[in-house]
Design a protein around this motif. Structure first.
Motif, PDB file in Angstrom:
ATOM      1  N   SER A 160      76.491  33.699  69.666  1.00  0.00           N
ATOM      2  CA  SER A 160      76.393  32.401  68.976  1.00  0.00           C
ATOM      3  C   SER A 160      75.883  32.540  67.544  1.00  0.00           C
ATOM      4  CB  SER A 160      75.448  31.479  69.752  1.00  0.00           C
ATOM      5  OG  SER A 160      74.138  32.031  69.814  1.00  0.00           O
ATOM      6  N   ALA A 161      75.514  33.763  67.123  1.00  0.00           N
ATOM      7  CA  ALA A 161      74.988  33.975  65.769  1.00  0.00           C
ATOM      8  C   ALA A 161      76.114  33.864  64.732  1.00  0.00           C
ATOM      9  CB  ALA A 161      74.310  35.327  65.671  1.00  0.00           C
ATOM     10  N   HIS A 162      75.712  33.627  63.476  1.00  0.00           N
ATOM     11  CA  HIS A 162      76.688  33.457  62.390  1.00  0.00           C
ATOM     12  C   HIS A 162      76.258  34.279  61.173  1.00  0.00           C
ATOM     13  CE1 HIS A 162      78.436  30.003  64.506  1.00  0.00           C
ATOM     14  NE2 HIS A 162      77.182  29.616  64.746  1.00  0.00           N
ATOM     15  N   VAL A 163      77.246  34.710  60.410  1.00  0.00           N
ATOM     16  CA  VAL A 163      76.969  35.257  59.083  1.00  0.00           C
ATOM     17  C   VAL A 163      76.717  34.084  58.167  1.00  0.00           C
ATOM     18  CG1 VAL A 163      77.944  36.481  57.123  1.00  0.00           C
ATOM     19  CG2 VAL A 163      78.308  37.347  59.434  1.00  0.00           C
ATOM     20  N   TRP A 164      75.619  34.117  57.460  1.00  0.00           N
ATOM     21  CA  TRP A 164      75.267  33.026  56.550  1.00  0.00           C
ATOM     22  C   TRP A 164      75.867  33.299  55.178  1.00  0.00           C
ATOM     23  CZ3 TRP A 164      69.461  32.502  54.824  1.00  0.00           C
ATOM     24  CH2 TRP A 164      69.326  31.483  53.869  1.00  0.00           C
ATOM     25  N   ARG A 165      75.387  34.313  54.513  1.00  0.00           N
ATOM     26  CA  ARG A 165      75.932  34.655  53.198  1.00  0.00           C
ATOM     27  C   ARG A 165      75.789  36.153  52.946  1.00  0.00           C
ATOM     28  NH1 ARG A 165      77.042  31.211  48.710  1.00  0.00           N
ATOM     29  NH2 ARG A 165      76.506  29.023  49.071  1.00  0.00           N
ATOM     30  N   PHE A 166      76.803  36.715  52.299  1.00  0.00           N
ATOM     31  CA  PHE A 166      76.697  38.039  51.697  1.00  0.00           C
ATOM     32  C   PHE A 166      77.028  37.887  50.222  1.00  0.00           C
ATOM     33  CE2 PHE A 166      77.512  39.736  56.025  1.00  0.00           C
ATOM     34  CZ  PHE A 166      76.490  40.666  56.079  1.00  0.00           C
ATOM     35  N   PRO A 167      76.326  38.571  49.342  1.00  0.00           N
ATOM     36  CA  PRO A 167      76.700  38.538  47.919  1.00  0.00           C
ATOM     37  C   PRO A 167      78.027  39.287  47.740  1.00  0.00           C
ATOM     38  CG  PRO A 167      74.971  40.152  48.289  1.00  0.00           C
ATOM     39  CD  PRO A 167      75.165  39.448  49.592  1.00  0.00           C
ATOM     40  N   VAL A 168      79.020  38.624  47.175  1.00  0.00           N
ATOM     41  CA  VAL A 168      80.346  39.247  47.053  1.00  0.00           C
ATOM     42  C   VAL A 168      80.612  39.771  45.649  1.00  0.00           C
ATOM     43  CG1 VAL A 168      81.341  37.958  48.958  1.00  0.00           C
ATOM     44  CG2 VAL A 168      81.369  36.965  46.663  1.00  0.00           C
ATOM     45  N   SER A 169      79.645  39.646  44.768  1.00  0.00           N
ATOM     46  CA  SER A 169      79.772  40.230  43.428  1.00  0.00           C
ATOM     47  C   SER A 169      78.368  40.481  42.905  1.00  0.00           C
ATOM     48  CB  SER A 169      80.536  39.292  42.485  1.00  0.00           C
ATOM     49  OG  SER A 169      79.820  38.077  42.310  1.00  0.00           O
ATOM     50  N   GLY A 170      78.297  41.220  41.814  1.00  0.00           N
ATOM     51  CA  GLY A 170      76.995  41.524  41.236  1.00  0.00           C
ATOM     52  C   GLY A 170      77.142  42.570  40.166  1.00  0.00           C
ATOM     53  N   ALA A 179      67.246  30.587  59.734  1.00  0.00           N
ATOM     54  CA  ALA A 179      67.804  31.440  58.686  1.00  0.00           C
ATOM     55  C   ALA A 179      67.110  32.801  58.716  1.00  0.00           C
ATOM     56  CB  ALA A 179      67.612  30.781  57.326  1.00  0.00           C
ATOM     57  N   ILE A 180      67.898  33.866  58.588  1.00  0.00           N
ATOM     58  CA  ILE A 180      67.366  35.230  58.634  1.00  0.00           C
ATOM     59  C   ILE A 180      67.792  35.960  57.372  1.00  0.00           C
ATOM     60  CG2 ILE A 180      67.337  37.406  59.922  1.00  0.00           C
ATOM     61  CD1 ILE A 180      68.339  35.777  62.350  1.00  0.00           C
ATOM     62  N   GLU A 188      70.372  28.477  66.733  1.00  0.00           N
ATOM     63  CA  GLU A 188      71.485  29.211  66.131  1.00  0.00           C
ATOM     64  C   GLU A 188      70.924  30.129  65.051  1.00  0.00           C
ATOM     65  OE1 GLU A 188      74.495  26.738  64.509  1.00  0.00           O
ATOM     66  OE2 GLU A 188      75.320  26.156  66.458  1.00  0.00           O
ATOM     67  N   LEU A 189      71.327  31.396  65.085  1.00  0.00           N
ATOM     68  CA  LEU A 189      70.863  32.361  64.096  1.00  0.00           C
ATOM     69  C   LEU A 189      71.892  32.476  62.979  1.00  0.00           C
ATOM     70  CD1 LEU A 189      69.641  35.191  66.517  1.00  0.00           C
ATOM     71  CD2 LEU A 189      68.391  33.165  65.712  1.00  0.00           C
ATOM     72  N   HIS A 190      71.415  32.417  61.728  1.00  0.00           N
ATOM     73  CA  HIS A 190      72.288  32.534  60.553  1.00  0.00           C
ATOM     74  C   HIS A 190      71.734  33.653  59.670  1.00  0.00           C
ATOM     75  CE1 HIS A 190      74.593  28.727  61.211  1.00  0.00           C
ATOM     76  NE2 HIS A 190      73.529  28.478  61.968  1.00  0.00           N
ATOM     77  N   TYR A 191      72.492  34.727  59.570  1.00  0.00           N
ATOM     78  CA  TYR A 191      72.006  35.928  58.882  1.00  0.00           C
ATOM     79  C   TYR A 191      72.622  36.077  57.496  1.00  0.00           C
ATOM     80  CZ  TYR A 191      71.610  40.865  57.604  1.00  0.00           C
ATOM     81  OH  TYR A 191      71.375  42.032  56.927  1.00  0.00           O
ATOM     82  N   ALA A 192      71.766  36.348  56.516  1.00  0.00           N
ATOM     83  CA  ALA A 192      72.214  36.681  55.164  1.00  0.00           C
ATOM     84  C   ALA A 192      71.651  38.055  54.812  1.00  0.00           C
ATOM     85  CB  ALA A 192      71.719  35.635  54.155  1.00  0.00           C
ATOM     86  N   LYS A 202      74.964  44.287  64.580  1.00  0.00           N
ATOM     87  CA  LYS A 202      74.040  44.321  65.718  1.00  0.00           C
ATOM     88  C   LYS A 202      73.696  42.901  66.171  1.00  0.00           C
ATOM     89  CE  LYS A 202      71.734  48.732  64.666  1.00  0.00           C
ATOM     90  NZ  LYS A 202      70.458  49.369  64.273  1.00  0.00           N
ATOM     91  N   LEU A 203      73.444  42.023  65.216  1.00  0.00           N
ATOM     92  CA  LEU A 203      73.108  40.631  65.549  1.00  0.00           C
ATOM     93  C   LEU A 203      74.275  39.923  66.225  1.00  0.00           C
ATOM     94  CD1 LEU A 203      71.171  39.560  62.334  1.00  0.00           C
ATOM     95  CD2 LEU A 203      70.245  39.591  64.642  1.00  0.00           C
ATOM     96  N   LEU A 204      75.464  40.046  65.639  1.00  0.00           N
ATOM     97  CA  LEU A 204      76.630  39.354  66.179  1.00  0.00           C
ATOM     98  C   LEU A 204      77.010  39.888  67.551  1.00  0.00           C
ATOM     99  CD1 LEU A 204      78.847  39.147  62.952  1.00  0.00           C
ATOM    100  CD2 LEU A 204      77.499  37.310  63.999  1.00  0.00           C
ATOM    101  N   SER A 205      76.794  41.181  67.769  1.00  0.00           N
ATOM    102  CA  SER A 205      77.131  41.783  69.065  1.00  0.00           C
ATOM    103  C   SER A 205      76.149  41.353  70.153  1.00  0.00           C
ATOM    104  CB  SER A 205      77.140  43.313  68.954  1.00  0.00           C
ATOM    105  OG  SER A 205      78.120  43.742  68.036  1.00  0.00           O
TER     106      SER A 205
END
Length: 417
Positions: free
Chosen positions: A352-362, A280-281, A328-332, A345-348
């Protein structure tokens, strides 16, 4: 001719006007043009008026044709005015085009000689790019420094196969450990050459420059450049590096200097769940610390990495070795242009890397400025387009701190599977 030249030099205002027509010749490539007289002393204006045989004042326009005609009425009329001006001009009076052609020929001759003596295809390719105009040095005077260009050619030919610190490399090639310091011209040329040869964008920031050097086994700032990790182990020479495991088993984080990261050949999580090790990153150190507190309370040693806002060379080196080890890299990250750019940059770099979570509200605040909205146009990765569209609709950034609880639960759930 000597008398004609003295005639001009004994009349400062007239000589200055003559030299102005010389400069116009250099730029135009022929004798011609006009001069608007600037602010001058009365005596100077009288001197020019006497020569032209008409009254002039500040702002008066004098053409070369008028100047030439006035010369024909002096006792030196038999002497060619262009010849006299060329004799009076301090230095060789050539047109700019003639000078450029001469400089170009000299530059091409220098590059051709260097190409013939190049030690490697890499150096020869760089020199050919300069020779054929595919690449241009930022300072034209650098072309007139064959010793510098030859040293860069040697540097490209003798890049290290294993990691070497930049000052030692510079000392080996240039005989000066400071020759490739960041502010030096040699450094600018060297980085441009590496960028061209590796199809890497020309680096602008310090981190981008470090990253380009790292790709070619050259290291700088290897103590102050570090990555922060938790729950990782490392291997070198087929053996485990003991202190990584000791920290991971003790549930302690590590700030790992760049020099120690490149010493490792493979890095992997202490605890591996299922068949694909997950790492997890998170984007910033504050969120890392908050998650770390909770993970330590739960005695959970899932692998966690902090980027500290942007990817440093140490971070790239760490992630390279994690991916090499099969992780496997999972970026939040934050839902803002900068956070999305890190994700891209990570996905490019790691398909094999993945988006883990982005805050979609706040909480609405910190509205995106026009400049930051413009940055969203540069995010092109398909996986990130839904987040880009959502951020455009929101019009304001959302930060990781608002969803630390969800991030922690994901980490705990991943270890419970």
């Amino acid at each position: 001719m000597r008398e004609a030249v003295r005639y001009f030099k004994e009349r400062p205002a007239l000589f200055e006007l003559a030299m102005t027509f010389c400069e116009k010749y250099r730029h135009l490539g022929h004798w011609g043009g006009a001069v608007i007289l600037g602010e001058s002393e009365t005596e100077a204006l009288q001197e020019i008026s006497s020569f032209l045989r008409r009254q002039v004042q500040q702002g008066s326009r004098v053409t070369y044709q008028e100047f030439f005609a006035a010369w024909g009425k002096t006792r030196f009329a038999a002497d060619s005015l262009p010849d006299v001006l060329k004799e009076a001009y301090p230095g060789k009076l050539d047109t700019k085009r003639t000078e450029e052609n001469r400089s170009h020929q000299e530059r091409q001759h220098t590059l051709l000689e260097l190409m013939r003596g190049a030690e490697s295809d890499r150096a020869r390719s760089w020199l050919e790019a300069l020779f054929y105009g595919k690449l241009r040095l930022s300072h034209p005077e650098s072309y007139r420094n064959p010793m510098l260009l030859q040293a860069i050619s040697l540097a490209l030919s003798r890049l290290p196969d294993s990691y070497e610190r930049l000052p030692f490399f510079a000392n080996r090639i240039f005989g000066n450990p400071h020759a490739l310091d960041m502010e030096k011209e040699a450094n600018h040329i060297f980085l441009q050459a590496l960028s061209y040869l590796s199809s890497f964008p020309l680096p602008q920031t310090v981190e981008e420059k470090n990253e380009l050097l790292y790709r070619h086994h050259l290291l700088r700032d290897d103590i102050l450049n570090f990555a922060t990790v938790y729950g990782l182990t490392a291997f070198a020479g087929g053996r485990e590096i003991a202190y990584w495991r000791m920290a991971a088993e003790a549930g302690a984080p590590l700030n790992i200097p760049f020099r120690e990261i490149v010493r490792a050949e493979k890095i992997e999580p202490l605890q591996i769940v299922d068949q694909a090790p997950r790492v997890a990153i998170v984007e910033n150190s504050g969120v890392f610390s908050e998650l770390l507190d909770a993970l330590q309370r739960h005695a959970c040693k899932t692998a966690l990495v902090a980027l500290h806002g942007q990817l440093k060379t140490a971070s790239w080196a760490l992630l390279d070795r994690l991916v090499l080890g099969g992780s496997e890299l999972h970026y939040a990250g934050d839902l803002d242009p900068e956070g999305l750019r890190i994700a891209e940059k990570l996905l490019s770099r790691y398909p094999s890397a993945h988006v883990w979570r982005f805050p979609v509200s706040g909480e609405q605040g910190n509205a995106l400025s026009a400049v930051r909205k413009k940055k969203l146009d540069q995010i092109r990765h398909p996986e990130l387009q839904p987040y880009v569209a959502h951020l455009r609709r929101l019009g304001y950034a959302c930060y990781q701190e608002s969803m630390t609880g969800e991030l922690l639960q994901d980490l705990l759930d991943s270890m419970a599977k």
